[in-house]
Scaffold this motif. Sequence first.
Motif, short mmCIF file in Angstrom:
data_model
loop_
_atom_site.label_atom_id
_atom_site.label_comp_id
_atom_site.label_asym_id
_atom_site.label_seq_id
_atom_site.Cartn_x
_atom_site.Cartn_y
_atom_site.Cartn_z
N MET A 238 -1.10 12.80 -7.88
CA MET A 238 -2.26 12.89 -8.78
C MET A 238 -3.23 13.94 -8.30
N TYR A 239 -3.41 13.96 -6.99
CA TYR A 239 -4.33 14.93 -6.40
C TYR A 239 -3.88 16.35 -6.69
N GLU A 240 -2.55 16.58 -6.52
CA GLU A 240 -2.04 17.93 -6.74
C GLU A 240 -2.21 18.37 -8.19
N ILE A 241 -1.92 17.45 -9.10
CA ILE A 241 -2.05 17.82 -10.52
C ILE A 241 -3.52 18.07 -10.86
N GLY B 113 -5.99 6.58 0.42
CA GLY B 113 -6.15 7.78 -0.40
C GLY B 113 -7.35 8.63 -0.01
N VAL B 114 -8.16 8.08 0.88
CA VAL B 114 -9.44 8.74 1.12
C VAL B 114 -9.31 10.00 1.98
N GLN B 115 -8.22 10.06 2.73
CA GLN B 115 -8.07 11.18 3.65
C GLN B 115 -8.05 12.52 2.89
N ILE B 116 -7.36 12.51 1.74
CA ILE B 116 -7.29 13.74 0.95
C ILE B 116 -8.69 14.16 0.50
N GLN B 117 -9.44 13.15 0.05
CA GLN B 117 -10.79 13.47 -0.42
C GLN B 117 -11.63 14.07 0.70
N ILE B 118 -11.50 13.47 1.89
CA ILE B 118 -12.30 13.96 3.00
C ILE B 118 -11.87 15.37 3.38
N MET B 119 -10.56 15.56 3.45
CA MET B 119 -10.09 16.88 3.86
C MET B 119 -10.53 17.94 2.87
N SER B 120 -10.43 17.63 1.57
CA SER B 120 -10.83 18.67 0.61
C SER B 120 -12.32 18.90 0.65
N ALA B 121 -13.08 17.84 0.86
CA ALA B 121 -14.53 18.03 0.94
C ALA B 121 -14.88 18.83 2.19
N LEU C 234 -1.15 14.52 -15.78
CA LEU C 234 -2.10 13.67 -15.06
C LEU C 234 -2.19 12.29 -15.70
N ALA C 235 -2.26 12.29 -17.03
CA ALA C 235 -2.37 11.01 -17.74
C ALA C 235 -1.14 10.16 -17.47
N MET C 236 0.04 10.83 -17.45
CA MET C 236 1.27 10.07 -17.25
C MET C 236 1.36 9.51 -15.83
N VAL C 237 1.03 10.33 -14.85
CA VAL C 237 1.04 9.84 -13.46
C VAL C 237 0.06 8.68 -13.34
N GLY C 238 -1.09 8.82 -13.99
CA GLY C 238 -2.10 7.77 -13.97
C GLY C 238 -1.55 6.47 -14.51
N ARG C 239 -0.72 6.58 -15.58
CA ARG C 239 -0.15 5.40 -16.20
C ARG C 239 0.82 4.69 -15.23
N TRP C 240 1.68 5.51 -14.56
CA TRP C 240 2.60 4.96 -13.58
C TRP C 240 1.85 4.28 -12.45
N PHE C 241 0.79 4.92 -12.12
CA PHE C 241 -0.04 4.44 -11.03
C PHE C 241 -0.59 3.06 -11.36
N VAL D 204 0.83 -1.21 0.00
CA VAL D 204 0.00 0.00 0.00
C VAL D 204 0.86 1.26 0.00
N GLY D 205 2.03 1.16 0.65
CA GLY D 205 2.90 2.32 0.82
C GLY D 205 3.14 3.14 -0.45
N PRO D 206 3.61 2.50 -1.53
CA PRO D 206 3.97 3.27 -2.72
C PRO D 206 2.77 3.98 -3.35
N LEU D 207 1.57 3.48 -3.09
CA LEU D 207 0.39 4.09 -3.73
C LEU D 207 0.14 5.48 -3.17
N TRP D 208 0.55 5.68 -1.95
CA TRP D 208 0.23 6.92 -1.24
C TRP D 208 0.83 8.16 -1.91
N PRO D 209 2.20 8.19 -2.12
CA PRO D 209 2.76 9.40 -2.76
C PRO D 209 2.24 9.61 -4.18
N VAL D 210 2.02 8.52 -4.90
CA VAL D 210 1.51 8.68 -6.27
C VAL D 210 0.11 9.28 -6.24
#
Length: 519
Positions: free
Chosen positions: A220-223, A336-344, A277-284, A210-216
């Motif tokens: 993605m969120y920032e972009i 990944g949900v924390q970012i969504q909650i915080m922004s909402a 965004l598309a490229m980060v998505g691909r790496w993801f 799960v770890g590596p998914l977090w920074p990616v």
Amino acid sequence: MNGCSFRVAVFSGLKMFSGVPPVHLMWSNMFDPKRPKVQKAVDWKRLGRLFLPYWKQEAIVISCITLVALLGLLPPMLTMNLIDKAIPSGNFQSVLIIVGIMALSAVGSAAISALQGYMNSFVGESIMRDLRLQLMTHMHKMPLDFFTSTKTGEVINRVTNDVDSIDGLVSGTLVMILINIAVIITTLITIFFLDWRLSLMSLAVLPIMVGPLWPVGRRMYEIRKATREKRDEMQAIGQETLSVSGIVLLKSFNRETFEYDRYNKLGTELMKSEIKLAMVGRWFMALISAMVTLGPACIWLYGGWLCIHSGITVGMVVTFVSLLGRLYTPVASLAGVQIQIMSALAVFERIFDYLDMEEEKDDANSPKLKADAGEIRFDHVSFAYPNGRQAIVDVSFRVKPGQMAALVGPSGAGKTTISMLLPRFYVQQEGTITIDGQDVREVGLSSLRENIGIVTQETYLFHDTIFNNLVYARPTATREEVIAACKAANINSLCDPDSTTRPSSTTKMRSAWTIVESL
Ligand SMILES: Nc1ncnc2c1ncn2[C@@H]1O[C@H](COP(=O)(O)OP(=O)(O)OP(=O)(O)O)[C@@H](O)[C@H]1O
Ligand SMILES: [Mg+2]
């Protein structure tokens, strides 16, 4: 690969918090925008109150989620039976029964999920409707000053985009969290029940997966956020330059090239953001695919060793591997949900902030205005706009009942301001304004405005039929009254109240319609 698609869906559903576009709008920056500041801590009780009216449906949603989580455990458990018992025993009938139960549980779980989806949408969309309505009604009760001092685009942005951007949280994210928690809990209990050694191994692999998914996810969120901001800016430019007044200004000052450059710059930035965004998505995606293979590989390694040396069954290892997906996918989603909650939550704060702004005061107990004769008096009235601009100083005059009075003066003399003070769109700091001896500050707002007909400099017609526009001021007006008013305004030849065609938009005619409206 099941887990893979779910994970991506969760991330692509990420809704962004819409920032106030930091664009310098050309024509609406006249006055200091009085923007509400977000400083308060999240008001959980208030958030909870939005959900309260729908507790019955929410209970159904939670029951469905629990049921589906439990049913989801059946196939892996049955697989174990199939591999370890039914197939080796050579009894095809048991194979049939097990596969039959598997199929039934899949169908049942799909049906329950559908019900849960419906209930969930019902709750989410009902809350959204309540919030939209609350916000819009509140906006309609805001004092005029609020609208003159805030960018139109900003208000509209809040009422539409802000509310839309929490739709994801209300009708998606929260339920997604519940589903994931239910799946994690049921799976954890099951795996520890099956074999504690393999369970510990599964948990140990968890951070690696799960770890590596977090920074990616964060990147993605920032972009995405940057992309959203660019879109907001482009929308703001569109809103300003494509309005009638905006386009007239643009054309008369030959600003086409300037606008071209501005839009081109933003468009290019947006394009770059989207590509990133598309490229980060691909790496993801690549990362997820690797993880989806790596996690089970570790379990196979340890499970294989246990099989050989400790006598656990092959079915057990297979079951563990399939249960792994039920463990890692939800954990990854929750990471990944924390970012969504915080922004909402940030958007919720912005909305609550708007809802907390003071409405135009209209005391229900105030006496009603009794305008019999209709004498208007301004007595030593001085008024400064909230930004400090002194618009009128010590103005006194009297308009006799039935008298036709005109205010004449250079631009900026304060004619419009005076006309705004009478219906109390603004309140003067000094002096008194009376209608038939009654102070306009002391009578009820609706009774005051009911008695005043206003024809604005810029006439405005709603996108509706002629008749509906005509009766906007007085919905109870009869057909005869409307015709009489048309005659009085000298436009009866143009006026067919039954017409369903939209009003013509020539200025002269618009003015005439507005006069009829005010009559
Ligand atoms: N919402 C506002 N906030 C701050 N100042 C304002 C606002 N509206 C008008 N003013 C200022 O108050 C003064 C009087 O403006 P007002 O609109 O009443 O003039 P006016 O006589 O109607 O002018 P015009 O003939 O151009 O319509 C001007 O200096 C104007 O810049
Ligand atoms: Mg004016």
